[in-house]
Design an enzyme around this catalytic site. Sequence first.
Site, mmCIF file in Angstrom:
data_model
loop_
_atom_site.group_PDB
_atom_site.id
_atom_site.type_symbol
_atom_site.label_atom_id
_atom_site.label_comp_id
_atom_site.label_asym_id
_atom_site.label_seq_id
_atom_site.Cartn_x
_atom_site.Cartn_y
_atom_site.Cartn_z
ATOM 1 N N HIS A 135 0.856 -1.194 0.000
ATOM 2 C CA HIS A 135 0.000 0.000 0.000
ATOM 3 C C HIS A 135 0.885 1.234 0.000
ATOM 4 O O HIS A 135 2.105 1.136 0.161
ATOM 5 C CB HIS A 135 -0.962 -0.018 1.185
ATOM 6 C CG HIS A 135 -0.307 0.079 2.528
ATOM 7 N ND1 HIS A 135 0.653 -0.811 2.957
ATOM 8 C CD2 HIS A 135 -0.461 0.967 3.547
ATOM 9 C CE1 HIS A 135 1.038 -0.484 4.176
ATOM 10 N NE2 HIS A 135 0.386 0.601 4.552
ATOM 11 N N HIS A 191 1.214 3.891 2.062
ATOM 12 C CA HIS A 191 1.692 4.621 3.233
ATOM 13 C C HIS A 191 3.207 4.732 3.083
ATOM 14 O O HIS A 191 3.868 3.777 2.647
ATOM 15 C CB HIS A 191 1.333 3.886 4.530
ATOM 16 C CG HIS A 191 -0.054 4.189 5.024
ATOM 17 N ND1 HIS A 191 -0.777 3.319 5.799
ATOM 18 C CD2 HIS A 191 -0.842 5.288 4.833
ATOM 19 C CE1 HIS A 191 -1.953 3.863 6.071
ATOM 20 N NE2 HIS A 191 -2.024 5.048 5.489
ATOM 21 N N HIS A 224 -7.119 -1.961 5.774
ATOM 22 C CA HIS A 224 -6.190 -1.003 6.391
ATOM 23 C C HIS A 224 -6.674 0.447 6.199
ATOM 24 O O HIS A 224 -5.909 1.381 6.389
ATOM 25 C CB HIS A 224 -4.802 -1.224 5.775
ATOM 26 C CG HIS A 224 -3.702 -0.496 6.446
ATOM 27 N ND1 HIS A 224 -3.519 -0.497 7.817
ATOM 28 C CD2 HIS A 224 -2.682 0.276 5.954
ATOM 29 C CE1 HIS A 224 -2.447 0.232 8.114
ATOM 30 N NE2 HIS A 224 -1.934 0.721 7.008
ATOM 31 N N ASP A 266 5.851 4.505 4.843
ATOM 32 C CA ASP A 266 6.831 3.537 5.371
ATOM 33 C C ASP A 266 6.970 2.292 4.493
ATOM 34 O O ASP A 266 7.846 1.460 4.735
ATOM 35 C CB ASP A 266 6.507 3.153 6.829
ATOM 36 C CG ASP A 266 5.096 2.623 7.029
ATOM 37 O OD1 ASP A 266 4.160 3.195 6.429
ATOM 38 O OD2 ASP A 266 4.919 1.650 7.795
HETATM 39 ZN ZN LIG Z 1 3.252 0.249 7.719
HETATM 40 ZN ZN LIG Z 2 0.053 1.361 6.531
#
Ligand SMILES: [Zn+2]
Ligand SMILES: [Zn+2]
Length: 298
Positions: A62, A64, A139, A66
């Site tokens: 995904h 995000h 998520h 990080d």
């Molecule tokens: Zn993460």
């Molecule tokens: Zn995430």
Amino acid sequence: MVMEIMFLGTSSMVPTKERSQSAVFLRYGAEGLLFDCGEGTQRQFKIAGVSPVSTTKILISHWHGDHVLGLPGLIQTLSASEYGKTLEIYGPKGTKERMEHMFKTFIFDKKIDLKIVEVKEGTFIDTKLYTVEALPLEHGIPTLGYRFMEKDKRKINMKKAEQFGLKPGPIIGKLQDGESITHKGKKIHPDDISTIEKGAIVTYITDTKLCENCFSLAHGADILICESTYGSKLEGKGEEYNHMTASQAAEIARKSGVGKLYLTHFSARYKSVTELEDEAKEIFENTVSAEDFMKIKL
Ligand SMILES: [Zn+2]
Ligand SMILES: [Zn+2]
């Protein structure tokens, strides 16, 4: 076929001195599949003594930060090297647009061929040797879990083959491909001289709250790499931020008949993750907490 998994990053959003952001590298023969590419992944490759050029496919869970902040740096380095292949990038809905934005944000010569594929669900890579399938996770934003499945192989027993008067050559090749043959007037079935060796299954699940698809992805996996951002004491936080606890990861492993569970994506609040590993082991004994540069040979 040589198969090796290396953890290049095992932290969640905030990296620590010991843990970099998410990245797992799966080497399979000449292929290098990189699951997520957190900040600093290319440097992690260097420290691990693995050439980033060996990456052939990047699978993004995904968008995000990080899980993707390392993408521009890695692509820049591959662009400046003798890459010579088409880098395949797979990810959830929105991946194409976000990659375009990325190339608008940074200035560098994109001297590399890219194939960018948005994956919905199901099998999206099917080669002679393996398949990869994806299922959506929960998520709060489009997120995919991945399941790498090595295809079953037929292993020839040469002693048995010799009893049928067979020698290494194209005929053996046919039997290896599962075809029956007739040799010196005698019909030989592949099962007469070979056995099926089951292919390995590796599942990668991050980031998500516990959901039905976690079990489908992990079903019968030899290796389950699963997020365990929190310990049970913070289960409420997990629900709030759509993440899992170590116990929930262990629950998936236990109910899905997994071989070995590797916990990863730890919250930076845990200086030591022993508490999380112990918690998981109570539910699923064969659990290890992953560390950066940990290797698994299969
Ligand atoms: Zn993460
Ligand atoms: Zn995430």
